[in-house]
Design a protein around this motif. Structure first.
Motif: not given
Length: 485
Positions: A123-126, A3-13, A268-271, A315-316
């Motif tokens: 990407a950079l902001y996320t 499924p598409v990450n809800p955070s991305v959907v939230q941003f788009a809407f 959050g070092k993975a970021n 990546i985002t």
């Protein structure tokens, strides 16, 4: 299927809804014209007068004046106002020439500029929003100088947007109890969001564009190192004086007792790894050549662009998947800055088209009088290359502005590096450094402003910020002129 990450959907809407349907109107405009399969190759630049620049000027004035004169209306309906200025350009263009010209400009702005621009910012902001840098002590003048210096240095490695998004929140948290904080954000924009980007081609889009045109990575570092160091040291010294003075005026209360032990922690070092992956993707995409190219409605696009944008989106999504929601909440992460930047820059990318088209005509265009000043007796006037490329970059997209003056100087990277290094340095310094002159001079300027306002910091208006930039930066740029040109 995943499924598409809800955070991305939230941003788009949120971008569509909070943007007051500006993007919906633009896409509706595109769809309504789809029956026209053959598009104009571009704007008929030789036929354009300065009147076609009016919507862009109107948009800039709206960005500058509306938050002062009608703040509530601007906050609620900024997308509609931006949409009006886009329509003020696209509708007359479609009527005067043909509808395919308006469609071509819109698709060009979306495919070649806006979508890649927003995907990189997203990407950079996320990623930066998933990195929590904490300091257990209270803020101090020394700490603020160190944060600004570190951010300026890293801006040349990971780009001004990445460094700005990474360091702005730690700076604001370290000074959360202070009364005077506006100057912190202003100098952060000067240094981290702009000056630091001059160190390498990875720091700012104009220099990366020069890198793609053949300007050596080492050449940029060697020739831009001294200007960056000088400007950074001068501005850090001015900042130290102002911050120390205001620090002394702070009312010291019991809840601001300094801790005897100071330490840092990073979550959050993975970021961080993903952040450098973004840098690698951008660098490699610029080096890849001879890959397939397609023509979509008269607009050229290539496989490299699709792969680059796809990797940025992946990546985002990885960042959103790997970062705990609690960590983002601790970082005060939300989509509001992205929404604000998204609304403003879709209008800028569309209405700026005639301005850039006329500029690219050089001496034969309506700006020929200005451009004629930069050459005397067949020799470039480096001082004017610096100031004209810089002043235009403070209010236009600095990447195409760089390209215009790069081509006016000859357009041959090898020739410029070997025989006209001062001219190339003038264009590089102007297009990067003077992006700090206004909020719209560089994308991270607006994002930093938005984040600061979310932390309840009263930021200067458009002209108020220019009061800071003209007072503090113009003398520095005059010194640059004396030292280098």
């Amino acid at each position: 299927m995943t499924p598409v990450n809800p955070s991305v959907v939230q941003f788009a809407f949120s971008l569509l809804k909070q943007g007051n349907r500006i993007l919906q109107l633009i896409f509706l405009f595109i769809v309504s014209l789809l029956p026209f399969p053959v598009l104009a190759a571009g704007l008929p630049a030789h036929e354009l007068s300065l009147w076609w620049c009016f919507p862009f000027i109107g948009l800039l004035l709206s960005i500058a004046l509306c938050p002062i004169l009608i703040p509530k209306t601007w906050h609620s309906h900024s997308g509609k106002i931006i949409g009006v200025w886009c329509a003020a350009f696209l509708i007359p263009l479609s009527c005067y020439y043909n509808v395919s010209a308006g469609l071509s400009i819109t698709i060009h702005a979306l495919l070649q500029e806006y979508i890649p621009f927003m995907l990189l910012l997203l990407a950079l902001y996320t990623l930066s929003g998933g990195i929590l840098i904490q300091h257990n002590g209270n803020g101090s003048v020394k700490l603020n100088v160190l944060i600004l210096a570190a951010g300026t240095l890293l801006a040349g490695i990971m780009g001004t947007t990445g460094a700005a998004m990474l360091f702005i929140r730690p700076l604001l948290r370290a000074n959360a109890q202070r009364r005077y904080r506006t100057h912190l954000v202003v100098f952060f924009i000067f240094l981290v969001a702009n000056i630091g980007g001059g160190l390498t081609p990875l720091g700012d889009p104009p220099l990366f564009l020069g890198f793609l045109k053949g300007v050596g990575f080492q050449w940029t570092f060697v020739h831009m190192l001294l200007p960056v160091i000088i400007n950074t040291l001068i501005l850090l010294f001015i900042f130290f004086c102002i911050d120390y003075y205001l620090w002394q005026r702070e009312i010291i209360t019991n809840d601001k007792v300094q801790n005897s032990i100071s330490s840092w922690s990073i979550q959050g070092k993975a970021n961080l790894l993903l952040l450098f992956a973004v840098t690698g993707v951008i660098l490699v995409s610029g080096l890849c050549k001879n890959l397939p190219v397609w023509n979509i409605y008269g607009i050229e696009t290539n496989l490299v662009a699709w792969i680059r944008d796809g990797l940025l989106l992946i990546i985002t999504l990885c960042s959103l998947k790997l970062t705990p929601a609690q960590l983002r909440r601790q970082n005060d992460f939300n989509w509001a800055p992205m929404v604000e930047v998204g609304k403003l820059f879709i209008g800028i990318f569309i209405t700026i088209a005639p301005v850039m088209a006329i500029l690219q005509l050089g001496l034969s265009g309506s700006f020929g009088i200005l451009i004629n000043l930069i050459e005397q007796n067949g020799e470039p006037v480096n001082t004017l290359y610096f100031w004209l490329s810089g002043l235009l970059s403070g209010f236009l997209d600095n990447a195409p502005t760089y390209l215009v003056f790069f081509n006016l100087a000859g357009g041959d990277a090898a020739l410029l590096m070997q025989h006209l290094p001062s001219t190339l340095m003038a264009v590089s310094m102007g297009s990067v450094f003077m992006g700090a002159l206004s909020y719209i001079g560089n994308a991270p300027n607006l994002m930093v402003k938005s984040i600061a306002e979310q932390h309840r910091i009263t930021m200067p208006s458009f002209f108020g910020y220019m009061g800071w930039s003209v007072t503090l930066l113009i003398p520095v740029f005059l010194l640059d002129t004396l030292l280098f040109f």
